[in-house]
Design an enzyme around this catalytic site. Structure first.
Site, short mmCIF file in Angstrom:
data_model
loop_
_atom_site.label_atom_id
_atom_site.label_comp_id
_atom_site.label_asym_id
_atom_site.label_seq_id
_atom_site.Cartn_x
_atom_site.Cartn_y
_atom_site.Cartn_z
N HIS A 36 70.41 25.67 43.06
CA HIS A 36 69.55 25.68 41.88
C HIS A 36 68.39 24.73 42.13
O HIS A 36 68.26 24.19 43.25
CB HIS A 36 70.36 25.29 40.62
CG HIS A 36 71.16 24.04 40.80
ND1 HIS A 36 70.58 22.81 41.05
CD2 HIS A 36 72.50 23.81 40.80
CE1 HIS A 36 71.52 21.89 41.17
NE2 HIS A 36 72.70 22.47 41.03
N HIS A 39 69.11 21.36 43.87
CA HIS A 39 69.23 21.44 45.34
C HIS A 39 67.84 21.62 45.97
O HIS A 39 67.53 21.01 46.99
CB HIS A 39 70.09 22.64 45.74
CG HIS A 39 71.51 22.61 45.27
ND1 HIS A 39 72.00 23.46 44.32
CD2 HIS A 39 72.55 21.82 45.65
CE1 HIS A 39 73.29 23.22 44.13
NE2 HIS A 39 73.65 22.22 44.91
N GLN A 63 87.92 18.72 48.78
CA GLN A 63 87.50 17.93 47.63
C GLN A 63 87.83 18.60 46.30
O GLN A 63 87.35 18.17 45.26
CB GLN A 63 86.02 17.56 47.73
CG GLN A 63 85.04 18.69 47.62
CD GLN A 63 83.63 18.22 47.96
OE1 GLN A 63 83.33 17.96 49.11
NE2 GLN A 63 82.76 18.12 46.97
N LYS A 151 72.49 12.86 40.85
CA LYS A 151 73.37 13.55 39.90
C LYS A 151 74.84 13.17 40.14
O LYS A 151 75.60 12.93 39.21
CB LYS A 151 73.15 15.06 40.04
CG LYS A 151 74.24 15.95 39.53
CD LYS A 151 74.15 16.11 38.06
CE LYS A 151 75.22 16.96 37.43
NZ LYS A 151 76.13 17.66 38.26
N ASP A 152 75.24 13.16 41.43
CA ASP A 152 76.61 12.81 41.77
C ASP A 152 76.62 11.34 42.20
O ASP A 152 76.76 11.02 43.38
CB ASP A 152 77.12 13.73 42.88
CG ASP A 152 77.18 15.16 42.40
OD1 ASP A 152 78.19 15.55 41.80
OD2 ASP A 152 76.18 15.89 42.57
N SER A 187 73.55 22.05 37.41
CA SER A 187 74.80 22.01 38.17
C SER A 187 75.18 23.45 38.49
O SER A 187 74.97 24.35 37.66
CB SER A 187 75.90 21.35 37.34
OG SER A 187 77.17 21.67 37.88
N ARG A 189 77.98 24.47 38.36
CA ARG A 189 79.04 24.82 37.41
C ARG A 189 78.49 25.23 36.04
O ARG A 189 79.24 25.76 35.22
CB ARG A 189 80.02 23.65 37.24
CG ARG A 189 80.84 23.39 38.49
CD ARG A 189 81.97 22.41 38.25
NE ARG A 189 82.92 22.42 39.35
CZ ARG A 189 82.92 21.56 40.37
NH1 ARG A 189 82.02 20.60 40.42
NH2 ARG A 189 83.81 21.67 41.33
#
Ligand code: AMP
Length: 289
Positions: A36, A39, A63, A151-152, A187, A189
């Site tokens: 997206h 990225h 993971q 973000k992470d 995300s 997700r």
């Protein structure tokens, strides 16, 4: 003969062995695909920083915990390759699970204390599995620069810790969070969310936004808490955690904390686990002359 009496000296000598000089630089963007605009912002940053851009697309089974979304994680490979092509990526690495994890593999990376709190507590083994694949990919790609998303944030902190603790030769560059028009952090997700869930998910970004203007840790935390507490009345929204932490250690800060801090939040919306965060800096009380 040369004697390197420090790691930095050896690094310089080792670099000088790589011909031609100056050697073209390589920036690496590791991803799990379903690309997206978040990225893509990493890829564009990589493009601006290095001669060659390498992207990896690998949904890393290590993971994901039992019962998580490994099997249903989106894998739109053709769309991803097209996005990479459009943004000038030079090489896309799409390894298979068997290629990265051949039978007999035993050694893995342990994230230490940082791997046991927040995301690590909610998803046991997740950060260890992430670091294991990250170290493998860094060894395979051998980039000068690795671009990772803010973000992470805990993933980023773990990778920085690993790079420091294991002397991995790479510069880690963090890229800011890319958000939808209404604040929702992009995300892969998000595509799981139904329209009502997507509305509920806005509580995460609303919480971090509420903390933005506050000038003390306590006020920032309470402003964000107020938002998630109201969201809790929505049956679709289940808070995972909300905390104000030190950005590198994820140790919670005290009310008198001065300097940078990170507000981290996680929630399950419907069946989808989402995270968000915001970097804040607290100045502390003004001192009279
Ligand atoms: P993933 O494919 O989820 O493993 O993410 C690959 C990289 O993209 C990681 O470094 C993420 O932190 C980063 N990333 C994911 N979402 C965003 C976003 N909304 N903004 C910026 N970077 C992101």
């Amino acid at each position: 003969m040369k004697v390197a009496s420090s790691i930095a000296e050896l690094a310089d000598l080792r670099d000088a062995l790589d011909a031609p000089s100056p050697r073209p630089t390589v920036a690496f963007v590791p991803t799990m695909g379903a690309l997206h605009d978040g990225h893509v912002s990493l890829i564009d940053l990589a493009r601006s920083l290095a001669d060659t851009v390498i992207v990896s697309i690998f949904v890393n089974p290590l993971q994901f915990g039992p019962g998580e979304d490994y099997a249903r994680y989106p894998r739109p490979l053709e769309d991803d390759l097209e996005a990479c092509r459009r943004h000038g990526v030079d090489v896309v690495l799409v390894p298979t699970v068997a290629d990265l994890y051949p039978a007999g593999r035993q050694v893995s990376v342990n994230a230490g204390q940082l791997g046991t709190v927040f995301e690590g507590a909610a998803r046991p083994g997740h950060l260890d599995g992430m670091l294991t694949v990250m170290l493998k990919l860094l060894n395979i790609v051998r980039p000068d620069i690795a671009i990772l998303g803010q973000k992470d944030a805990q993933q980023l902190a773990c990778i920085r810790r690993m790079v420091a603790d294991l002397n991995v030769v790479v510069d880690v560059v963090a890229a800011p969070i890319v958000r939808e028009f209404d604040g929702l952090a992009l995300s892969s997700r998000n595509r799981y969310l139904t329209p009502p869930e997507r509305t509920s998910a806005l509580a995460l970004s609303a919480a971090v936004r509420a903390a933005r203007e506050q000038d003390t840790p306590e006020k920032a935390y309470l402003a964000a808490y107020d938002v998630v507490e109201r969201a809790q009345s929505d049956p679709l929204f289940a808070l995972g955690y909300l905390a104000l932490v030190q950005p590198h250690t994820f140790v919670e800060v005290t009310d008198d904390h001065v300097g940078p801090a990170l507000l981290v939040v996680a929630a399950t919306v419907g069946t989808t686990r989402l995270i968000d965060n915001l970097e804040l800096t607290f100045k502390g009380p003004e001192l009279d002359d």
